[in-house]
Design a protein around this motif. Structure first.
Motif, mmCIF file in Angstrom:
data_model
loop_
_atom_site.group_PDB
_atom_site.id
_atom_site.type_symbol
_atom_site.label_atom_id
_atom_site.label_comp_id
_atom_site.label_asym_id
_atom_site.label_seq_id
_atom_site.Cartn_x
_atom_site.Cartn_y
_atom_site.Cartn_z
ATOM 1 N N TYR B 74 3.635 -0.219 8.275
ATOM 2 C CA TYR B 74 3.668 1.223 8.517
ATOM 3 C C TYR B 74 5.062 1.747 8.208
ATOM 4 C CZ TYR B 74 -0.647 0.137 10.896
ATOM 5 O OH TYR B 74 -1.897 -0.310 11.168
ATOM 6 N N ASP B 75 5.119 2.909 7.544
ATOM 7 C CA ASP B 75 6.425 3.428 7.128
ATOM 8 C C ASP B 75 7.230 3.972 8.302
ATOM 9 O OD1 ASP B 75 5.616 2.774 4.671
ATOM 10 O OD2 ASP B 75 4.949 4.794 4.114
ATOM 11 N N GLU B 76 6.543 4.785 9.117
ATOM 12 C CA GLU B 76 7.243 5.440 10.229
ATOM 13 C C GLU B 76 7.293 4.522 11.438
ATOM 14 O OE1 GLU B 76 8.141 9.071 10.466
ATOM 15 O OE2 GLU B 76 8.248 8.659 8.303
ATOM 16 N N LEU B 78 6.445 3.574 15.108
ATOM 17 C CA LEU B 78 5.276 3.971 15.888
ATOM 18 C C LEU B 78 5.637 4.058 17.368
ATOM 19 C CD1 LEU B 78 2.594 1.694 14.193
ATOM 20 C CD2 LEU B 78 3.146 4.076 13.697
ATOM 21 N N ILE B 96 -1.163 4.184 16.124
ATOM 22 C CA ILE B 96 -1.161 4.561 14.709
ATOM 23 C C ILE B 96 -1.528 6.031 14.586
ATOM 24 C CG2 ILE B 96 -2.139 4.115 12.451
ATOM 25 C CD1 ILE B 96 -2.945 1.317 13.744
ATOM 26 N N ARG B 97 -2.657 6.391 15.156
ATOM 27 C CA ARG B 97 -3.013 7.802 15.229
ATOM 28 C C ARG B 97 -3.932 8.022 16.396
ATOM 29 N NH1 ARG B 97 -6.337 6.066 11.071
ATOM 30 N NH2 ARG B 97 -4.733 6.369 9.509
ATOM 31 N N ARG B 114 -6.506 -3.609 14.133
ATOM 32 C CA ARG B 114 -6.433 -2.293 14.762
ATOM 33 C C ARG B 114 -7.338 -2.275 15.972
ATOM 34 N NH1 ARG B 114 -6.116 2.271 10.098
ATOM 35 N NH2 ARG B 114 -4.311 1.385 9.032
#
Ligand SMILES: Nc1ncnc2c1ncn2[C@@H]1O[C@H](COP(=O)(O)OP(=O)(O)OP(=O)(O)O)[C@@H](O)[C@H]1O
Ligand SMILES: [Mg+2]
Lengths: 358, 351, 322
Positions: B74-76, B78, B96-97, B114
């Motif tokens: 993941y880029d950002e 978390l 994640i979301r 996940r």
């Protein structure tokens, strides 16, 4: 040519005339004292000479030149103030050098002069201190030093010793006198302490209400007061005064208000028959022996070495008598005292002027 | 106050070492600290909160931020959560979301799997964190340095001018006798009675006639000759003995030198008080700059702050640090010079 | 630091000395007076006179020569009213709203502030630990800028603010403090008290400290209760200071503008519009700029202030004489 000369000098504050026409001549190197009661205009006169106060009328001359329109800075006099007026935020050294800096004196000259004056006045240990860190006497020395260092034509002192305690005052008195002898400048010294005046002065000017009552040498003022005011003012203890009139038949006899009679040296005084006169006699000149005037003793102070007797004459006047040694006189006693005729002063009661002939 | 009266009317004194009046006293002082200091402390704490935290209701005392972690794939970074119920209870997961009540999470230890969890079953992991970026943003993105400069320039210049001309005038009015002195004094006293606030209109005319509208000079000049300053200094200079000036005159000092070398150093305490007051007045000044300065790039801090309110109505994360920076100089000065300020303000009767 | 300026002073001294020599020491006073007096005449005396010119001319022009003479119309505009107690019956209803707002504002602000300042001063005057610190705590808001004061409290009072959070945690409804007119007025008064109380506390504290301690000791020997001490000693001896504080607070209160303007902008509606804001907005805020009306209102305000200041001088003199 006199060093400082006043010609009919007048000062008015608004409508109030404070100095009412003063003429004085102060010779080179003379120590002149202005005395007089509080508010008589001594300080005002001094400040007019210094240039700090405008001159309303008349002329002030220094070394023969009129200086009415010359500012204080340029008259070449320096002044020592009653409150010393040292610059509180400057060290002693800066206090001494401030005036020299103002006239653009080179730095090394200032340093040398400050050092000399400080040594002379014994304040060389105090040069880096602030005025607040000095004792009263030391402040006084610095104030004098500040006046001396500029090598002025003359010095002006306005009651410089009145903030000091009695002992220190005597000491500083001596120092100022010896300073005068050493420097040889003219000095004008204001005081209302007549002991200071008598001990320090070459010449004394007695002022009252803006006028000079008499100007002369100290003993001249003491021995030959020109009027009742000077007679009462100069000399300690104060002169006694009795009132009476010159006898109608004998110009050398005076009839006191009590009816008693006194003899005066014939020819020494002028005055016509029946003229009202005031007789002045110093307490130290009165004599216990003899059969002169009557005195009801109201008080006796025995100091051991001398004695003071206070009493009332037959016509109700207070009289003081000082004698050497101890006295057997007691309170309530009635004594007779003699008034030596050669020590007597005689004044016209109405004008207050002396009746001394010549 | 009501409490005090209630206590004061009670007559029987309490026993023990502390009198009841002492209790009231310390109670009042405690209350005072909370009321007077609390709001400022709250402002300070809040200024370090992130935008999201500032919107939170009810607010929390300390600035906190959620822990984040960079997870492989993941880029950002978390946000991290601790699971407090459900299947995953006890595990630490990264989100994640989030979709509605369900969040997609991942265990940082095994980034491939996940997990779907109920949002009610988890609790964010948080720690105290100061959002310094609120402050750096002010300097990087807003015109803040410009306003700071404007305010500083006005404050320093105006204070300097005021000190110089007020002390000169006070010297003249305290140490000289001259014709017309009483008239001048009366005029100055008279204007003490007419506050500048009621002269806004004509003063504005004069300022615009001199072409000073929208310039810093327009703010600086009209208020420079304050009667308050002249009076404060005059009262002090009167106490300097005249003999010292006379001594200086005998020492061949010019009147200017007397002013510069004698009067100014000796009046230093009063001048310091006036300087502090002047700095405060100018820094906090509002109405007159509001009238004279209409263009944004001439704004002082106070004006800018006031206009931020409109622009960033909801952006408290900009407004709060700007407020803190505006009060900071005053607070610092106050901490060091409390005594001078207090006596100074008491002796001038305020502004 | 002063030393750095010495060379400049040397230069200035040269022409100065010339003038001093020419005119004499008395006249140098005018040299010292000149800069201050010039600015003073220009920005204080002249405006006092010009204020009347503006008040009697109309139009929107700034330059006096472009303004038509309208006599006392500006005053008429402000004063024309059927019933002054009811602003909506007046020609310039905003003026009268501002007047009444100011009256109520001053009554509450000054009344409560003076009482609170007195209480604080009494507490600070007791033998307490760390008095300097506490004095500072009560005093420091005085130094905050009005805008800062306004923002500090706006942040607490905003919809999601600290106060509403407190209310909710106690189970009350949250309130929109600055949108409901009575609350807005209340909080305007409150922040003004908060910001200025320290100043008056300081003056009263000085007054209290001037009361000799032995008076209290004598009262203690007479077995006076604290309340009686307060009523019979503190209040009478403090009353001159209290009067000064009262009048001073009135003078300042009537001129309140900055913090309220930054706090509520005068709203909601005109609920917190005070007289100074009326003058500002009439003259400089919204178009058209009615400078004449603003000047007329300023003159009326000035008369109130001059009356109050004269009162203060009178009290001060009595205090000195007494
Ligand atoms: N600036 C002034 N304005 C008006 N009157 C003054 C002023 N200075 C002095 N006087 C008055 O002039 C008179 C003489 O004052 P001066 O100071 O010369 O007295 P002094 O002989 O020095 O008294 P002291 O022994 O008390 O110092 C006093 O009556 C005084 O009130
Ligand atoms: Mg004298």
């Amino acid at each position: 040519m006199a060093n400082i000369e006043l010609r009919n000098v007048v000062k008015r504050f608004g409508a109030l005339e404070v100095i009412r026409g003063v003429d004085l001549q102060i010779e080179h190197g003379e120590f002149c004292v202005f005395v007089g009661p509080s508010g008589c205009g001594k300080s005002t006169l001094l400040r007019m000479i210094s240039g700090l106060e405008d001159i309303t009328g008349g002329e002030v001359l220094i070394d023969g030149k009129p200086v009415n329109n010359v500012s204080a800075a340029e008259r070449g006099l320096s002044m020592v103030f009653q409150s010393y007026a040292l610059y509180p935020h400057m060290s002693v050294r800066q206090n001494l050098s401030f005036g020299l800096e103002n006239v653009r004196t080179p730095k090394d000259v200032i340093d040398a002069k400050v050092r000399d004056v400080a040594t002379m006045l014994q304040i060389d240990q105090l040069l880096e201190r602030r005025p607040k860190e000095l004792s009263g006497g030391q402040r006084q020395r610095v104030a004098i030093g500040r006046a001396v260092v500029r090598e002025p034509l003359g010095f002006l002192f306005d009651e410089p010793l009145s903030n000091l305690d009695a002992e220190l005052r005597v000491e500083m008195r001596g120092e100022i006198s010896s300073l005068h002898r050493r420097l040889g400048n003219s000095m004008i010294y204001v005081t209302h302490d007549q002991v200071e005046a008598m001990t320090m002065a070459d010449k004394i000017a007695v002022l009252r209400a803006g006028l000079v009552e008499q100007y002369g040498r100290p003993l001249e003022l003491y021995n030959r007061p020109a009027n009742l005011f000077v007679a009462g003012f100069i000399g300690s203890p104060k002169m006694n005064f009795l009132e009476g009139r010159i006898s109608a038949d004998d110009p050398a006899e005076i009839v006191l208000d009590s009816g008693e009679r006194l003899r005066v040296p014939a020819g020494k005084f002028s005055g016509g028959p029946d003229q009202r006169v005031t007789i002045g006699i110093r307490p130290t000149d009165l004599d216990l022996s003899g059969d002169g005037i009557r005195l009801d003793v109201g008080g006796v102070e025995q100091l051991g070495g001398e004695s003071h007797i206070f009493g009332t004459t037959a016509d109700g006047r207070k009289l003081t008598l000082h004698t050497q040694g101890q006295t057997p006189v007691a309170i309530g006693e009635e004594i007779r005292i003699s008034v030596p005729s050669d020590r007597m002063h005689l004044f016209d009661t109405q004008s207050g002027k002396t009746l001394l002939s010549e | 106050m009501a409490r005090i009266v209630a206590f004061l009317t009670r007559t029987r004194a309490g026993k023990g070492r502390m009198d009841w009046t002492d209790w009231v006293t310390y109670g009042y002082l405690l209350f005072g600290i909370v009321l007077m200091f609390g709001p400022v402390a709250w402002l300070l704490l809040s200024s370090f909160k992130t935008g999201a935290e500032l919107e939170r209701f009810p607010p929390r005392l300390l600035p906190v931020a959620q822990d984040t972690l960079v997870v492989e794939g993941y880029d950002e970074p978390l946000p991290l959560f601790k699971m407090i119920a459900g299947d995953q209870e006890g595990r630490t997961l990264a989100q994640i979301r989030r979709v509605g009540l369900i969040a997609q999470m991942v265990d940082p230890a095994e980034p491939e799997t996940r997990l779907k969890v109920n949002v009610a079953d988890r609790e964010p992991i948080e720690r105290i964190a100061f959002a310094w970026s609120n402050y750096t943003d002010l300097f990087e993105r807003l015109n803040f340095p410009l306003y700071l400069w404007n305010s500083t320039a006005i404050t320093l210049t105006a204070t300097a001018i005021m000190l110089v001309i007020n002390s000169m005038a006070a010297f003249a009015l305290s140490k000289y006798k001259f014709r017309g002195k009483l008239t001048v004094l009366a005029l100055v006293i008279g204007t003490l009675m007419v506050p500048g606030t009621v002269l806004l209109v004509p003063t504005f005319l004069l300022v615009s006639q001199f072409g000073m509208v929208n310039t810093l000079w327009g703010v600086i000049i009209p208020g420079a000759a304050t009667p308050t300053g002249v009076f404060l200094l005059r009262q002090y200079m009167i106490t300097i003995p005249d003999e010292i000036l006379d001594a200086a005159r005998m020492d061949s000092a010019s009147e200017l030198k007397i002013f510069w070398r004698i009067i100014i150093p000796l009046s230093a305490p009063a001048i310091a008080v006036l300087a502090i007051l002047a700095i405060m007045w100018r820094w906090n000044d509002f109405l007159w700059p509001l009238i004279v300065l209409s263009e944004n790039d001439k704004f002082t801090l106070q004006l800018a702050l006031n206009s931020f309110q409109g622009e960033f109505l909801t952006e408290w994360e900009k407004l709060l640090p700007a407020t803190v920076l505006t009060l900071l100089p005053v607070a610092i000065v106050f901490m060091f010079l409390q005594k001078y300020i207090a006596t100074g303000i008491a002796s001038t009767g305020g502004k | 630091m002063l030393k750095l300026l010495n060379p400049i002073m040397r230069l200035v001294e040269i022409p100065f000395l010339l003038v001093q020599k020419r005119l004499g020491i008395g006249m140098t006073a005018w040299l010292f007076l000149a800069p201050n007096l010039a600015l003073f005449s220009l920005f204080t005396f002249l405006p006092i006179i010009l204020n009347f010119s503006y008040a009697t001319t109309g139009g929107e022009a700034i330059l006096l020569r472009d303004r038509p003479d309208v006599g006392f119309q500006n005053f008429g505009n402000l004063l024309e009213c059927e019933n002054v107690l009811d602003p909506s019956s007046c020609r310039n209803d905003l003026f009268w709203r501002a007047v009444w707002n100011t009256v109520w504002f001053v009554v509450f602000q000054v009344g409560i502030m003076v009482i609170a300042a007195l209480a604080t001063a009494i507490v600070l005057n007791r033998k307490i630990r760390a008095r300097g610190l506490f004095r500072g705590v009560f005093f420091f808001p005085v130094l905050l800028s009005p805008v800062v004061v306004a923002l500090i409290w706006k942040w607490i009072l905003q919809r999601n603010g600290l106060l509403n959070a407190g209310l909710e945690s106690l189970g009350f409804e949250t309130i929109n403090w600055l949108i409901e007119r009575h609350w807005a007025f209340f909080w305007s008064t409150f922040i003004s008290i908060w910001a200025h109380m320290g100043f008056y506390t300081l003056i009263l504290l000085a007054g209290l400290q001037a009361i000799p301690q032995d008076v209290y000791e004598a009262a203690l020997m007479d077995r006076a209760s604290p309340w009686r001490c307060f009523r019979k000693i503190t209040l009478p001896l403090l009353s001159p200071t209290l009067l000064v504080v009262l009048v001073l607070a009135l003078i300042k209160g009537v001129q309140t503008f900055d913090e309220i303007y930054a706090f509520t902008g005068g709203g909601p509606g005109s609920a917190t519009t005070l007289i100074m804001q009326f003058i500002y907005e009439t003259g400089f805020g919204v178009q058209p700029r009615l400078l004449g009306v603003a000047a007329a209102a300023a003159i009326m305000l000035a008369m109130v202030l001059i009356f109050l200041t004269a009162l203060q001088f009178w009290i001060n003199r009595k205090k000195v004489d007494g």
